[in-house]
Write a protein that holds these residues in place. Structure first.
Motif, short mmCIF file in Angstrom:
data_model
loop_
_atom_site.label_atom_id
_atom_site.label_comp_id
_atom_site.label_asym_id
_atom_site.label_seq_id
_atom_site.Cartn_x
_atom_site.Cartn_y
_atom_site.Cartn_z
N THR A 80 96.48 -9.66 12.36
CA THR A 80 95.65 -10.83 12.62
C THR A 80 94.53 -10.91 11.60
OG1 THR A 80 94.11 -9.64 14.06
CG2 THR A 80 96.10 -10.56 15.09
N ALA A 112 106.02 -3.94 17.98
CA ALA A 112 105.41 -5.06 17.25
C ALA A 112 104.51 -5.82 18.21
CB ALA A 112 106.48 -5.97 16.68
N PHE A 113 103.48 -6.47 17.69
CA PHE A 113 102.51 -7.19 18.50
C PHE A 113 102.85 -8.67 18.52
CE2 PHE A 113 100.33 -3.37 17.14
CZ PHE A 113 99.63 -2.98 18.28
N THR A 114 102.95 -9.24 19.72
CA THR A 114 103.23 -10.68 19.83
C THR A 114 102.08 -11.52 19.28
OG1 THR A 114 102.35 -10.70 22.09
CG2 THR A 114 104.72 -10.37 21.83
N GLY A 115 100.88 -10.94 19.22
CA GLY A 115 99.72 -11.67 18.72
C GLY A 115 99.57 -11.67 17.22
N SER A 116 100.47 -11.03 16.48
CA SER A 116 100.36 -11.02 15.03
C SER A 116 100.45 -12.43 14.46
CB SER A 116 101.46 -10.15 14.41
OG SER A 116 101.19 -8.77 14.63
N GLU A 117 99.63 -12.70 13.45
CA GLU A 117 99.52 -14.04 12.87
C GLU A 117 100.16 -14.14 11.48
OE1 GLU A 117 95.15 -14.62 15.02
OE2 GLU A 117 95.30 -14.36 12.84
N HIS A 149 113.03 -2.97 14.15
CA HIS A 149 112.66 -4.35 14.47
C HIS A 149 113.70 -5.37 14.00
CE1 HIS A 149 108.84 -2.77 15.74
NE2 HIS A 149 108.54 -2.34 14.53
N PRO A 175 97.81 -4.89 15.01
CA PRO A 175 98.31 -6.28 14.96
C PRO A 175 97.89 -6.94 13.66
CG PRO A 175 96.41 -6.14 16.42
CD PRO A 175 96.73 -4.73 16.00
#
Length: 304
Positions: free
Chosen positions: A131, A163-168, A200, A129
């Protein structure tokens, strides 16, 4: 009176110094050695996976020793787990350093990925991710690896399927900040760009426009397989088992038109063809490099 120079060591004598190969290269496969040595039109360099040469001796090292006399060698790591939560494996770094010292590679590279958890090793390059916490960990790991190897690393952009929903932040911003904070260079895998963009649903051209191309010191090209996801949408797999596609060649030419000649590797790791087939892919890359070389790189005119 002339000052007598100290004799060169046997190690120095067997390792020629090559200029930066602004040409195409190929992943070395042992079954190709005889054809490579007989080929009068050389590629620019060869790259090997470091983990395949971490034993102390035997035929793999004998072949790589022979190749190193005629070509620059690049070392590409696939198991350092730069993005993992666990500390880097110090024994792995020690063995990697032995390879660096033995072959004095022109380039040392690794992946932006993880492949270990606790005592388990996964035979895959898994995504991270994007982040701030992961960014700090990756930078720390790159710092540790560069100090252990005594060399700068090139970090390769990943091919991803989730893909990670938590990516910033975006992948390109994440990679740019890693390079800024660690001082590493970048390895741009153009096939990975197309694979991830297709999977994606983003624009590969926009990705390249956002990517810090000025930090790219090597490029990878490879073939991919086309499948479908559960909804019938195209799903690209970074398979390294077929020729480079027209879409990847077009993206590659776009990059080279902006950067000029950059060492470019043809990756073909599965269903490996005859050397003549792999060499033809390298020749196609050289043709693109030559078109954008101007007068600064006469070796590309000779290659063409």
């Amino acid at each position: 009176m002339q000052t007598r120079q100290p004799p060169r060591s046997a190690h120095d004598l067997r390792l020629p110094i090559f200029p930066t190969p602004r040409r195409s290269g190929a992943g070395f496969k042992p079954e190709h050695l005889a054809d490579i040595l007989a080929d009068t039109r050389k590629v620019g360099f060869f790259e090997v996976h470091a983990e395949n040469y971490m034993g102390d001796g035997g035929p793999p090292h004998a072949m790589l020793d022979r190749l190193r006399n005629d070509y620059p060698i690049f070392l590409h790591g696939v198991a350092m787990s730069i993005g993992g939560e666990a500390p880097l494996d110090k024994e792995h770094l020690r063995r990697f350093r032995r390879l660096v010292d033995r072959y004095e590679p022109h380039v040392v590279s690794e992946h932006l990925a993880w492949s270990t958890h606790d005592t388990a090793y996964y035979n895959d390059l898994l995504p991270v991710p994007y982040t701030k916490a992961v960014l700090g960990r990756v930078v720390d790991h790159i710092d540790e690896a560069q100090n252990a190897l005594g060399r700068p690393l090139l970090l390769e952009n990943p091919s991803t399927y989730v893909a990670f929903t938590g990516s910033e932040m975006s992948e390109t911003d994440f990679i740019r900040e890693i390079a800024r904070r660690s001082g590493c260079g970048l390895l741009l895998d153009v096939n990975n760009v197309l694979v991830s963009a297709t999977n994606h649903s983003f624009s590969p051209q926009q990705y390249l426009a956002d990517f810090p191309l000025h930090l790219v010191r090597e490029i990878h090209l490879a073939g991919h397989a086309t499948e479908e996801d559960d909804d019938g949408n195209p799903l690209l797999i970074d398979s390294h088992d077929r020729p480079v596609t027209a879409d990847v060649w077009a993206l590659y030419e776009r990059v080279i038109a902006e950067l000029g000649p950059v060492p470019t590797l043809i990756e073909w790791d599965n269903d490996v063809p005859a050397w003549s087939v792999l060499k033809a892919e390298a020749d196609a890359a050289d043709a693109i490099l030559s078109r954008h070389a101007g007068d600064a790189y006469p070796e590309l005119r000779r290659a063409g």
